[in-house]
Design a protein around this motif. Structure first.
Motif, PDB file in Angstrom:
ATOM      1  N   VAL A 162      -7.452 -18.765  18.323  1.00  0.00           N
ATOM      2  CA  VAL A 162      -6.430 -19.742  18.732  1.00  0.00           C
ATOM      3  C   VAL A 162      -5.337 -18.985  19.466  1.00  0.00           C
ATOM      4  O   VAL A 162      -4.806 -17.998  18.945  1.00  0.00           O
ATOM      5  CB  VAL A 162      -5.863 -20.475  17.498  1.00  0.00           C
ATOM      6  CG1 VAL A 162      -4.825 -21.522  17.914  1.00  0.00           C
ATOM      7  CG2 VAL A 162      -6.988 -21.116  16.689  1.00  0.00           C
ATOM      8  N   THR A 163      -4.980 -19.420  20.684  1.00  0.00           N
ATOM      9  CA  THR A 163      -4.137 -18.601  21.548  1.00  0.00           C
ATOM     10  C   THR A 163      -2.856 -19.265  22.038  1.00  0.00           C
ATOM     11  O   THR A 163      -1.981 -18.570  22.554  1.00  0.00           O
ATOM     12  CB  THR A 163      -4.936 -18.155  22.785  1.00  0.00           C
ATOM     13  OG1 THR A 163      -5.521 -19.313  23.399  1.00  0.00           O
ATOM     14  CG2 THR A 163      -6.040 -17.163  22.418  1.00  0.00           C
ATOM     15  N   ARG A 164      -2.727 -20.565  21.925  1.00  0.00           N
ATOM     16  CA  ARG A 164      -1.552 -21.233  22.480  1.00  0.00           C
ATOM     17  C   ARG A 164      -0.447 -21.328  21.427  1.00  0.00           C
ATOM     18  O   ARG A 164      -0.715 -21.539  20.243  1.00  0.00           O
ATOM     19  CB  ARG A 164      -1.933 -22.611  23.023  1.00  0.00           C
ATOM     20  CG  ARG A 164      -2.940 -22.496  24.170  1.00  0.00           C
ATOM     21  CD  ARG A 164      -3.364 -23.836  24.722  1.00  0.00           C
ATOM     22  NE  ARG A 164      -4.351 -23.651  25.791  1.00  0.00           N
ATOM     23  CZ  ARG A 164      -4.969 -24.638  26.445  1.00  0.00           C
ATOM     24  NH1 ARG A 164      -4.689 -25.910  26.124  1.00  0.00           N
ATOM     25  NH2 ARG A 164      -5.848 -24.369  27.384  1.00  0.00           N
ATOM     26  N   TYR A 165       0.785 -21.191  21.885  1.00  0.00           N
ATOM     27  CA  TYR A 165       1.924 -21.048  20.976  1.00  0.00           C
ATOM     28  C   TYR A 165       1.991 -22.159  19.938  1.00  0.00           C
ATOM     29  O   TYR A 165       2.065 -21.887  18.731  1.00  0.00           O
ATOM     30  CB  TYR A 165       3.232 -21.007  21.774  1.00  0.00           C
ATOM     31  CG  TYR A 165       4.464 -20.818  20.906  1.00  0.00           C
ATOM     32  CD1 TYR A 165       4.942 -19.539  20.626  1.00  0.00           C
ATOM     33  CD2 TYR A 165       5.134 -21.902  20.354  1.00  0.00           C
ATOM     34  CE1 TYR A 165       6.055 -19.345  19.812  1.00  0.00           C
ATOM     35  CE2 TYR A 165       6.243 -21.724  19.541  1.00  0.00           C
ATOM     36  CZ  TYR A 165       6.701 -20.449  19.280  1.00  0.00           C
ATOM     37  OH  TYR A 165       7.798 -20.276  18.468  1.00  0.00           O
ATOM     38  N   ASP A 166       1.990 -23.422  20.376  1.00  0.00           N
ATOM     39  CA  ASP A 166       2.147 -24.527  19.431  1.00  0.00           C
ATOM     40  C   ASP A 166       1.022 -24.554  18.413  1.00  0.00           C
ATOM     41  O   ASP A 166       1.244 -24.883  17.234  1.00  0.00           O
ATOM     42  CB  ASP A 166       2.206 -25.860  20.188  1.00  0.00           C
ATOM     43  CG  ASP A 166       3.510 -26.045  20.954  1.00  0.00           C
ATOM     44  OD1 ASP A 166       4.480 -25.312  20.662  1.00  0.00           O
ATOM     45  OD2 ASP A 166       3.556 -26.917  21.841  1.00  0.00           O
TER      46      ASP A 166
ATOM     47  N   SER B   5      -3.899 -15.909  17.313  1.00  0.00           N
ATOM     48  CA  SER B   5      -3.479 -14.811  18.177  1.00  0.00           C
ATOM     49  C   SER B   5      -1.987 -14.862  18.455  1.00  0.00           C
ATOM     50  O   SER B   5      -1.525 -15.523  19.395  1.00  0.00           O
ATOM     51  CB  SER B   5      -4.260 -14.812  19.498  1.00  0.00           C
ATOM     52  OG  SER B   5      -3.845 -13.717  20.281  1.00  0.00           O
ATOM     53  N   VAL B   6      -1.250 -14.146  17.637  1.00  0.00           N
ATOM     54  CA  VAL B   6       0.196 -14.022  17.809  1.00  0.00           C
ATOM     55  C   VAL B   6       0.523 -13.416  19.166  1.00  0.00           C
ATOM     56  O   VAL B   6       1.464 -13.844  19.852  1.00  0.00           O
ATOM     57  CB  VAL B   6       0.777 -13.168  16.665  1.00  0.00           C
ATOM     58  CG1 VAL B   6       2.224 -12.768  16.950  1.00  0.00           C
ATOM     59  CG2 VAL B   6       0.688 -13.919  15.343  1.00  0.00           C
TER      60      VAL B   6
ATOM     61  N   ARG C 139       2.975 -14.713  24.614  1.00  0.00           N
ATOM     62  CA  ARG C 139       2.925 -14.658  26.085  1.00  0.00           C
ATOM     63  C   ARG C 139       2.578 -16.037  26.677  1.00  0.00           C
ATOM     64  O   ARG C 139       2.112 -16.127  27.811  1.00  0.00           O
ATOM     65  CB  ARG C 139       1.883 -13.637  26.536  1.00  0.00           C
ATOM     66  CG  ARG C 139       2.164 -12.178  26.165  1.00  0.00           C
ATOM     67  CD  ARG C 139       3.085 -11.517  27.168  1.00  0.00           C
ATOM     68  NE  ARG C 139       3.108 -10.059  26.991  1.00  0.00           N
ATOM     69  CZ  ARG C 139       2.529  -9.191  27.822  1.00  0.00           C
ATOM     70  NH1 ARG C 139       1.860  -9.611  28.884  1.00  0.00           N
ATOM     71  NH2 ARG C 139       2.622  -7.892  27.603  1.00  0.00           N
ATOM     72  N   ASP C 140       2.793 -17.094  25.902  1.00  0.00           N
ATOM     73  CA  ASP C 140       2.470 -18.444  26.364  1.00  0.00           C
ATOM     74  C   ASP C 140       3.599 -18.955  27.261  1.00  0.00           C
ATOM     75  O   ASP C 140       4.746 -19.103  26.821  1.00  0.00           O
ATOM     76  CB  ASP C 140       2.291 -19.371  25.160  1.00  0.00           C
ATOM     77  CG  ASP C 140       1.758 -20.749  25.541  1.00  0.00           C
ATOM     78  OD1 ASP C 140       1.898 -21.141  26.721  1.00  0.00           O
ATOM     79  OD2 ASP C 140       1.219 -21.435  24.652  1.00  0.00           O
TER      80      ASP C 140
ATOM     81  N   ASP D 143       9.675 -18.675  29.339  1.00  0.00           N
ATOM     82  CA  ASP D 143       9.748 -18.573  30.790  1.00  0.00           C
ATOM     83  C   ASP D 143       9.393 -17.154  31.227  1.00  0.00           C
ATOM     84  O   ASP D 143       9.816 -16.187  30.597  1.00  0.00           O
ATOM     85  CB  ASP D 143      11.169 -18.930  31.256  1.00  0.00           C
ATOM     86  CG  ASP D 143      11.298 -18.917  32.763  1.00  0.00           C
ATOM     87  OD1 ASP D 143      10.406 -19.442  33.448  1.00  0.00           O
ATOM     88  OD2 ASP D 143      12.302 -18.350  33.256  1.00  0.00           O
ATOM     89  N   ARG D 144       8.587 -17.039  32.292  1.00  0.00           N
ATOM     90  CA  ARG D 144       8.132 -15.737  32.779  1.00  0.00           C
ATOM     91  C   ARG D 144       7.596 -14.904  31.603  1.00  0.00           C
ATOM     92  O   ARG D 144       8.010 -13.781  31.361  1.00  0.00           O
ATOM     93  CB  ARG D 144       9.265 -14.989  33.481  1.00  0.00           C
ATOM     94  CG  ARG D 144       9.837 -15.696  34.701  1.00  0.00           C
ATOM     95  CD  ARG D 144      11.085 -15.022  35.255  1.00  0.00           C
ATOM     96  NE  ARG D 144      12.176 -15.055  34.296  1.00  0.00           N
ATOM     97  CZ  ARG D 144      12.665 -13.985  33.693  1.00  0.00           C
ATOM     98  NH1 ARG D 144      12.181 -12.776  33.940  1.00  0.00           N
ATOM     99  NH2 ARG D 144      13.663 -14.090  32.829  1.00  0.00           N
ATOM    100  N   ALA D 145       6.639 -15.495  30.914  1.00  0.00           N
ATOM    101  CA  ALA D 145       6.181 -14.949  29.637  1.00  0.00           C
ATOM    102  C   ALA D 145       5.592 -13.553  29.758  1.00  0.00           C
ATOM    103  O   ALA D 145       5.652 -12.770  28.803  1.00  0.00           O
ATOM    104  CB  ALA D 145       5.152 -15.891  29.014  1.00  0.00           C
ATOM    105  N   ASP D 146       5.028 -13.207  30.903  1.00  0.00           N
ATOM    106  CA  ASP D 146       4.430 -11.879  31.077  1.00  0.00           C
ATOM    107  C   ASP D 146       5.427 -10.858  31.615  1.00  0.00           C
ATOM    108  O   ASP D 146       5.032  -9.742  31.965  1.00  0.00           O
ATOM    109  CB  ASP D 146       3.217 -11.966  32.016  1.00  0.00           C
ATOM    110  CG  ASP D 146       2.055 -12.697  31.371  1.00  0.00           C
ATOM    111  OD1 ASP D 146       1.837 -12.492  30.167  1.00  0.00           O
ATOM    112  OD2 ASP D 146       1.377 -13.478  32.067  1.00  0.00           O
TER     113      ASP D 146
END
Length: 404
Positions: free
Chosen positions: A43-47, A317-318, A323-324, A329-332
């Motif tokens: 699971v990779t998305r923040y929410d 996946s924390v 990095r979501d 904003d500008r997560a990377d």
């Protein structure tokens, strides 16, 4: 089933973010087969990661379930890791988690942690003095990032100065099992650490001191709630591991990120008041919890619209969540001036890290003191030659630097 593979190999650990980003873009949760044959819903998305951490249907006792589920492979390393840590806060669920956390919070007080500030500063200064008296080029992990946290946690717990042995064993315990040799090394490390923690409890019971471990033993004897012997030893081991290993990586990963973003390094050199808050941004950008935390589905559930069956192993996946772009904003992009609150590097909810206050204290003192003493510090090798170790806690094998 799926043909996708999250490669547990050096290329992944050197830079896991492209793989995690691809999984994030492919869907909220993907079934991935690791090279050892075990399948995980990643699971990779923040929410969704946030929801997963808080979902009581996702058990923290993933190792327990792996060891007990006959359809999943069981190795000596898994059994040893499970036996050593299965009663710790990290790997249990309510109601035991609620009971133990309530007891430990009393010993791990803000007053105790804040009172460590002068001692943490002294340790940092002593290590920097030693570095200044040595060669201009040094390994920042070996000389500084690993030494400061182990000394702090040993003093906090009242542990004898077995620094070298503890550093070696904690490193072995966090490695990824990729062959028989690494499996044996991991198994032996966990066995040694659990025996060490058990003996430490015996010694403290006979000769208590003014330290956190003695406080835990005293709490054990109170009527309103007890830690049994196994829980007490597991708690001591967890505090040793988590209180040392992750902070090493906070400092090492953080400095490496700054070396790779000289504009951000210069910002902290000219505006050192930003450093305490910048610790959270460094954790968000490239923290030690990478790729994430393991869970086990005790019931059928849905995350991000994806159905996950009972009995599935789930990797929240924390690192990907932090990095979501829908959350940050500008997560990377590393930005030490940003408000990084809400990052999941310290967990969430009932699993929010008890050592957060200590980690922030150590991180800000370590990085701030280093930059004050050596404002011209820089990488001594090309950035692409920096190597990351194999392990579920992301960290560098070494960080060669020139001090001036």
């Amino acid at each position: 089933m799926t043909d996708e593979t999250l490669a547990i190999e050096p290329t992944f650990f050197n830079n896991p973010f492209p793989t995690l980003k691809a999984l994030q873009e492919a869907g909220p949760a993907r079934l991935v087969r690791l090279p050892d044959g075990v399948e995980w819903w990643v699971v990779t998305r923040y929410d969704d990661v946030l929801a997963g951490i808080a979902d009581p249907r996702l058990s923290s006792a993933a190792n327990d379930h792996m060891a007990n589920d006959s359809e999943l492979p069981t190795t000596e390393a898994i059994v040893n890791a499970n036996n050593a840590t299965r009663r710790s806060l990290v790997n249990i669920d309510p109601p035991d988690h609620t009971r133990l956390r309530k007891l430990v919070v009393r010993a791990f007080s803000a007053k105790r942690i804040d009172g460590l500030r002068p001692r943490v500063q002294q340790i940092a200064d002593d290590l920097l003095d030693t570095m200044a008296a040595g060669d201009n080029e040094t390994d920042l992990i070996e000389a500084y990032a690993s030494m400061l946290p182990i000394r702090v946690i040993c003093e906090l717990l009242g542990v004898p100065e077995d620094h070298e042995a503890l550093r070696a064993k904690t490193g072995a315990a966090f490695q990824v099992v990729k062959d028989d040799e690494s499996m044996t090394s991991m198994a032996q490390a966990f066995t040694w650490l659990m025996e060490y923690a058990t003996q430490l409890i015996r010694d403290k019971r006979e000769q208590p001191g003014d330290d956190l471990l003695s406080d835990l033993i005293a709490i054990q004897q109170e009527d309103d709630g007890r830690l049994d012997e196994e829980e007490l030893a597991a708690m001591a081991l967890t505090l040793l591991l988590a209180g040392h290993e992750t902070t090493v990586q906070l400092i090492g990963n953080g400095m490496n990120a700054l070396f790779n973003h000289p504009d951000q390094l210069n910002t902290l050199l000219t505006r050192p008041e930003l450093i305490p808050a910048a610790v959270d941004e460094l954790l968000r950008f490239d923290g030690p919890t990478n790729p994430g935390v393991a869970r086990y589905a005790t019931e059928d559930l849905t995350l991000g619209g994806v159905d996950i069956p009972r009995g599935a192993l789930v990797l929240l996946s924390v690192a990907a969540a932090n990095r979501d772009a829908t959350r940050f904003d500008r997560a990377d992009t590393l930005d030490v001036t940003r408000d990084a609150s809400g990052h999941l590097g310290f967990g969430h909810g009932i699993h929010y890290c008890l050592g957060t206050r200590l980690a922030r204290l150590e991180g800000s003192i370590a990085i701030g003191s280093l930059l004050r003493r050596f404002p011209d510090i820089r990488l001594a090798i090309p950035a692409d030659q920096v190597r990351w170790r194999l392990g579920m806690v992301r960290g560098l094998t070494a960080l060669p630097v020139a001090l001036k």
